[in-house]
Design an enzyme around this catalytic site. Structure first.
Site, PDB file in Angstrom:
ATOM      1  N   HIS A  14       0.843  -1.189   0.000  1.00 18.45           N
ATOM      2  CA  HIS A  14       0.000   0.000   0.000  1.00 18.45           C
ATOM      3  C   HIS A  14       0.874   1.233   0.000  1.00 18.45           C
ATOM      4  O   HIS A  14       2.095   1.154   0.086  1.00 18.45           O
ATOM      5  CB  HIS A  14      -0.965   0.002   1.199  1.00 18.45           C
ATOM      6  CG  HIS A  14      -0.327   0.289   2.511  1.00 18.45           C
ATOM      7  ND1 HIS A  14      -0.905   1.076   3.484  1.00 18.45           N
ATOM      8  CD2 HIS A  14       0.856  -0.099   3.051  1.00 18.45           C
ATOM      9  CE1 HIS A  14      -0.125   1.141   4.549  1.00 18.45           C
ATOM     10  NE2 HIS A  14       0.955   0.434   4.304  1.00 18.45           N
ATOM     11  N   CYS A  33       6.145   6.321   3.647  1.00 12.37           N
ATOM     12  CA  CYS A  33       4.919   5.566   3.377  1.00 12.37           C
ATOM     13  C   CYS A  33       4.125   6.150   2.204  1.00 12.37           C
ATOM     14  O   CYS A  33       3.194   5.523   1.716  1.00 12.37           O
ATOM     15  CB  CYS A  33       4.037   5.506   4.623  1.00 12.37           C
ATOM     16  SG  CYS A  33       4.789   4.554   5.952  1.00 12.37           S
ATOM     17  N   HIS A  39       4.903   0.226  -0.697  1.00 14.00           N
ATOM     18  CA  HIS A  39       5.701  -0.532   0.252  1.00 14.00           C
ATOM     19  C   HIS A  39       4.806  -1.613   0.829  1.00 14.00           C
ATOM     20  O   HIS A  39       3.584  -1.540   0.721  1.00 14.00           O
ATOM     21  CB  HIS A  39       6.286   0.361   1.365  1.00 14.00           C
ATOM     22  CG  HIS A  39       5.263   0.919   2.294  1.00 14.00           C
ATOM     23  ND1 HIS A  39       4.469   2.006   1.985  1.00 14.00           N
ATOM     24  CD2 HIS A  39       4.903   0.531   3.539  1.00 14.00           C
ATOM     25  CE1 HIS A  39       3.669   2.262   3.001  1.00 14.00           C
ATOM     26  NE2 HIS A  39       3.904   1.386   3.960  1.00 14.00           N
ATOM     27  N   HIS A  41       3.877  -4.927   3.816  1.00 17.77           N
ATOM     28  CA  HIS A  41       3.932  -5.406   5.202  1.00 17.77           C
ATOM     29  C   HIS A  41       3.553  -6.875   5.245  1.00 17.77           C
ATOM     30  O   HIS A  41       2.795  -7.358   4.407  1.00 17.77           O
ATOM     31  CB  HIS A  41       2.948  -4.638   6.097  1.00 17.77           C
ATOM     32  CG  HIS A  41       3.249  -3.185   6.205  1.00 17.77           C
ATOM     33  ND1 HIS A  41       4.282  -2.688   6.978  1.00 17.77           N
ATOM     34  CD2 HIS A  41       2.665  -2.103   5.636  1.00 17.77           C
ATOM     35  CE1 HIS A  41       4.309  -1.375   6.884  1.00 17.77           C
ATOM     36  NE2 HIS A  41       3.333  -0.989   6.061  1.00 17.77           N
ATOM     37  N   ASP A  79      -4.321 -10.906   0.568  1.00 13.79           N
ATOM     38  CA  ASP A  79      -2.988 -11.492   0.468  1.00 13.79           C
ATOM     39  C   ASP A  79      -2.354 -11.273  -0.898  1.00 13.79           C
ATOM     40  O   ASP A  79      -2.962 -11.560  -1.932  1.00 13.79           O
ATOM     41  CB  ASP A  79      -3.043 -12.987   0.772  1.00 13.79           C
ATOM     42  CG  ASP A  79      -1.666 -13.581   1.010  1.00 13.79           C
ATOM     43  OD1 ASP A  79      -0.808 -12.890   1.599  1.00 13.79           O
ATOM     44  OD2 ASP A  79      -1.452 -14.740   0.606  1.00 13.79           O
ATOM     45  N   HIS A  80      -1.139 -10.716  -0.867  1.00 13.40           N
ATOM     46  CA  HIS A  80      -0.365 -10.396  -2.072  1.00 13.40           C
ATOM     47  C   HIS A  80      -1.128  -9.462  -3.011  1.00 13.40           C
ATOM     48  O   HIS A  80      -1.087  -9.607  -4.230  1.00 13.40           O
ATOM     49  CB  HIS A  80       0.089 -11.680  -2.775  1.00 13.40           C
ATOM     50  CG  HIS A  80       1.170 -12.374  -2.024  1.00 13.40           C
ATOM     51  ND1 HIS A  80       0.895 -13.239  -0.982  1.00 13.40           N
ATOM     52  CD2 HIS A  80       2.518 -12.306  -2.119  1.00 13.40           C
ATOM     53  CE1 HIS A  80       2.031 -13.691  -0.497  1.00 13.40           C
ATOM     54  NE2 HIS A  80       3.035 -13.145  -1.159  1.00 13.40           N
ATOM     55  N   GLU A 125       0.785  -4.400  11.859  1.00  7.24           N
ATOM     56  CA  GLU A 125       1.436  -3.963  10.636  1.00  7.24           C
ATOM     57  C   GLU A 125       2.912  -4.368  10.672  1.00  7.24           C
ATOM     58  O   GLU A 125       3.483  -4.776   9.666  1.00  7.24           O
ATOM     59  CB  GLU A 125       1.308  -2.452  10.491  1.00  7.24           C
ATOM     60  CG  GLU A 125       1.909  -1.896   9.220  1.00  7.24           C
ATOM     61  CD  GLU A 125       1.725  -0.401   9.107  1.00  7.24           C
ATOM     62  OE1 GLU A 125       0.742   0.018   8.477  1.00  7.24           O
ATOM     63  OE2 GLU A 125       2.558   0.334   9.668  1.00  7.24           O
TER      64      GLU A 125
END
Length: 136
Positions: A14, A33, A39, A41, A79-80, A125
């Site tokens: 995100h 960010c 980037h 997490h 996810d991903h 996070e």
């Protein structure tokens, strides 16, 4: 009242960027960010439900059903993925961990039986930063 927590994991990218602000203001508030290249997490998700154990099963809610529900309504959608682009329930929202926790709550709450209640979404996070949301 008994509380049951299921832990799941997902990876997502995100960026934090308010389109109503200038690049300078976004950089000042969000720092790295706000990177145009995103980037990511490795999120840890704790979903806590509450209720009274069923006298026939001893369960508040079947743990396998809870796992399947979280996977279907949340982790498979996250996810991903890029939270800013790929996730329908985050459209039009700043993709902060706070807003993501609220979005996850909204995804799950509507699918639980009437006698089982969502108590808390805890979303890590990083190992040092997490948010908790209690539906308030």
């Amino acid at each position: 009242m008994v509380y049951v927590t299921r832990v799941e994991h997902f990876n997502a990218a995100h960026k934090l960027f308010n389109p109503d602000w200038s690049r300078e203001q976004n950089d000042a508030v969000f720092g790295k960010c706000a990177n145009d290249n995103w980037h990511g997490h490795n999120y840890e998700l704790y979903v806590t439900i509450k209720g009274n154990p069923n006298p026939e099963t001893g369960f508040v809610y079947d743990a396998k059903k809870l796992s399947d529900l979280i996977k279907e309504q949340v982790t498979e959608k996250l996810d991903h993925r890029n939270l800013n682009i790929d996730v329908d329930f985050m459209n039009g929202k700043l993709c902060s961990t706070e807003n993501l926790a609220i979005g996850i709550w909204n995804q799950l709450q509507q699918h639980l039986p009437q006698d089982v209640y969502l108590h808390c979404i805890k979303l890590y996070e990083t190992p040092r930063i997490f948010v908790e949301y209690y539906g308030e």
